[in-house]
Write an enzyme that holds these catalytic residues in place. Structure first.
Site, PDB file in Angstrom:
ATOM      1  N   LYS A 125     -23.965   7.181  -3.654  1.00  0.00           N
ATOM      2  CA  LYS A 125     -23.584   8.523  -4.117  1.00  0.00           C
ATOM      3  C   LYS A 125     -23.322   8.590  -5.620  1.00  0.00           C
ATOM      4  O   LYS A 125     -23.297   9.680  -6.202  1.00  0.00           O
ATOM      5  CB  LYS A 125     -22.357   9.016  -3.357  1.00  0.00           C
ATOM      6  CG  LYS A 125     -21.081   8.239  -3.614  1.00  0.00           C
ATOM      7  CD  LYS A 125     -19.954   8.779  -2.735  1.00  0.00           C
ATOM      8  CE  LYS A 125     -18.683   7.955  -2.870  1.00  0.00           C
ATOM      9  NZ  LYS A 125     -17.624   8.441  -1.940  1.00  0.00           N
ATOM     10  N   ASN A 135     -19.520   4.508   9.928  1.00  0.00           N
ATOM     11  CA  ASN A 135     -19.445   3.103   9.544  1.00  0.00           C
ATOM     12  C   ASN A 135     -19.500   2.162  10.740  1.00  0.00           C
ATOM     13  O   ASN A 135     -20.040   1.059  10.659  1.00  0.00           O
ATOM     14  CB  ASN A 135     -18.170   2.840   8.744  1.00  0.00           C
ATOM     15  CG  ASN A 135     -18.214   3.430   7.345  1.00  0.00           C
ATOM     16  OD1 ASN A 135     -19.288   3.679   6.806  1.00  0.00           O
ATOM     17  ND2 ASN A 135     -17.053   3.660   6.757  1.00  0.00           N
ATOM     18  N   TYR A 140       0.837  -1.199   0.000  1.00  0.00           N
ATOM     19  CA  TYR A 140       0.000   0.000   0.000  1.00  0.00           C
ATOM     20  C   TYR A 140       0.872   1.249   0.000  1.00  0.00           C
ATOM     21  O   TYR A 140       1.671   1.468   0.921  1.00  0.00           O
ATOM     22  CB  TYR A 140      -0.933   0.023   1.208  1.00  0.00           C
ATOM     23  CG  TYR A 140      -1.940  -1.113   1.258  1.00  0.00           C
ATOM     24  CD1 TYR A 140      -2.230  -1.901   0.140  1.00  0.00           C
ATOM     25  CD2 TYR A 140      -2.619  -1.400   2.432  1.00  0.00           C
ATOM     26  CE1 TYR A 140      -3.144  -2.940   0.198  1.00  0.00           C
ATOM     27  CE2 TYR A 140      -3.547  -2.428   2.508  1.00  0.00           C
ATOM     28  CZ  TYR A 140      -3.802  -3.203   1.383  1.00  0.00           C
ATOM     29  OH  TYR A 140      -4.715  -4.227   1.461  1.00  0.00           O
ATOM     30  N   TRP A 165     -12.870  -7.438   2.404  1.00  0.00           N
ATOM     31  CA  TRP A 165     -12.563  -6.084   1.961  1.00  0.00           C
ATOM     32  C   TRP A 165     -13.598  -5.596   0.958  1.00  0.00           C
ATOM     33  O   TRP A 165     -14.280  -6.393   0.323  1.00  0.00           O
ATOM     34  CB  TRP A 165     -11.146  -5.968   1.402  1.00  0.00           C
ATOM     35  CG  TRP A 165     -10.768  -6.790   0.214  1.00  0.00           C
ATOM     36  CD1 TRP A 165     -10.295  -8.070   0.213  1.00  0.00           C
ATOM     37  CD2 TRP A 165     -10.777  -6.378  -1.166  1.00  0.00           C
ATOM     38  NE1 TRP A 165     -10.009  -8.474  -1.075  1.00  0.00           N
ATOM     39  CE2 TRP A 165     -10.297  -7.456  -1.930  1.00  0.00           C
ATOM     40  CE3 TRP A 165     -11.142  -5.191  -1.818  1.00  0.00           C
ATOM     41  CZ2 TRP A 165     -10.185  -7.395  -3.324  1.00  0.00           C
ATOM     42  CZ3 TRP A 165     -11.023  -5.118  -3.202  1.00  0.00           C
ATOM     43  CH2 TRP A 165     -10.542  -6.215  -3.938  1.00  0.00           C
ATOM     44  N   SER A 195      -5.104 -14.104   1.267  1.00  0.00           N
ATOM     45  CA  SER A 195      -6.026 -13.155   0.647  1.00  0.00           C
ATOM     46  C   SER A 195      -6.252 -13.531  -0.807  1.00  0.00           C
ATOM     47  O   SER A 195      -5.287 -13.701  -1.562  1.00  0.00           O
ATOM     48  CB  SER A 195      -5.470 -11.735   0.735  1.00  0.00           C
ATOM     49  OG  SER A 195      -6.320 -10.813   0.083  1.00  0.00           O
TER      50      SER A 195
END
Length: 336
Positions: free
Chosen positions: A216, A295, A54, A205, A152
């Protein structure tokens, strides 16, 4: 905040887990990123997920700084290894012993910790023998640099093979981190049943589908300025699969369901993934502290069966369920 066991281990994690993919070190300035982490802690989130790739290691550094001074034993810190880091040399990627051993040391330095609670294989490495990978992970655990192992975006067969080797090596493979949302349900057919059998939990995720499930993004309209769909640092590429007018029209039909449940559309999406008993946590990111605070209200929510059925009816055939998508979206060769 509610907490769930991760797999068949004794480790409990917050069912809303803070993830800093596509934000810390790239989209969000360090001060704002730190404010989001502080908000997560204030809301009762104790589990934080990142990865060395990341922002090419910067996200780990930002998270380490943001968590500095917190009682380490009260936190669960997760990171991952596989994708290219650094200059992207021939051994700066994959799940070879060399890359795993070098990567864990780099991650611990950046995160300012002696160990991570969970070290995850960020993808399956088709070019390294699985035995080599799992032996390296076992050595990382025995050295005290990680407590548990996860994966993952592995297929059910890959998870079975990895779990068998981990068991032989005396370490615990307890988690899978796949994409999962109302719109992307590809793990339900094969990955979830295999994991339920093996005692492995999902840490999912993109439960809000890159922001699509907030409502939105309107059909026939340009994306809101500053939204992920306008981000040229990676966000726009990830969200484009969902930028379809028919899909966006379907998503708008979720608003009355959310209203009926007393939730925002984002909270409804997060609560939806947490209804799956095999899901230990939903990963949420944020660019502003108020997003975290909103959230987290999805924690502990129980959706009525009628709401779950209404969601399925509203979305109809725009939902992707094909189990083959896990393999289709994974690299066929090691990425350099």
């Amino acid at each position: 905040m509610d907490f769930r066991y991760l797999g068949n281990s004794g480790l409990k994690i917050s069912e809303i887990t803070y993830g800093n993919w596509l934000t810390h070190g790239s989209q969000v300035e360090n001060d704002a990123a730190t404010a989001c982490v502080r908000a997560a802690l204030d809301c009762g989130i104790s589990t934080f997920d990142t990865a060395d790739v990341y922002a090419n290691t910067k996200a780990e550094t930002v998270l380490g700084e943001a968590l500095k001074g917190e009682r380490r034993e009260s936190l669960e810190i997760f990171t991952k290894v596989y994708w290219p880091t650094g200059p992207g040399g021939k051994n700066d990627t994959g799940l070879s012993r060399k890359h795993i051993m070098e990567s864990i040391n780099g991650s611990l330095t950046r995160l300012q910790t002696d160990y991570v609670d969970l070290y995850q294989a960020h993808r399956y490495d088709t070019e390294t023998p699985l035995e080599e990978t799992m032996q390296a992970f076992a050595d990382v655990v025995r050295q005290g640099k990680a407590l548990y192992i996860g994966v993952s975006e592995w297929t059910a067969d890959q998870i079975r093979a990895g779990h068998a080797l981990a068991k032989d090596l005396g370490i615990q493979l307890i988690s899978s981190q796949p994409q999962y949302s109302m719109l992307w349900r590809v793990i339900e057919g094969e990955v979830v049943p295999a994991c339920e059998e093996l005692g492995i939990s999902q840490i999912v995720w993109s439960p809000i589908a890159q922001g699509i499930l907030t409502g939105k993004y309107k059909p026939g309209q340009a994306p809101p300025e500053g939204s992920r769909a306008t981000d040229d640092k990676g966000g726009a590429d990830m969200i484009k699969r969902f930028m379809d007018d028919e899909l966006l029209t379907r998503v708008q039909k979720l608003q009355p369901i959310a209203d009926e449940a007393g939730l925002t559309m984002a909270q409804l999406a997060i609560a939806w993934v947490l209804q799956n008993d095999n899901v230990a946590a939903a990963l949420v990111g944020a660019s502003r502290p108020e997003q975290v605070e909103s959230n987290v209200k999805a924690a502990g929510v129980k959706l009525e069966a009628s709401a779950m059925a209404a969601i399925d009816e509203a979305l109809g055939d725009v939902v992707v369920r094909d189990p083959a998508q896990t393999a289709a979206n994974s690299p066929k060769t090691r990425v350099a």
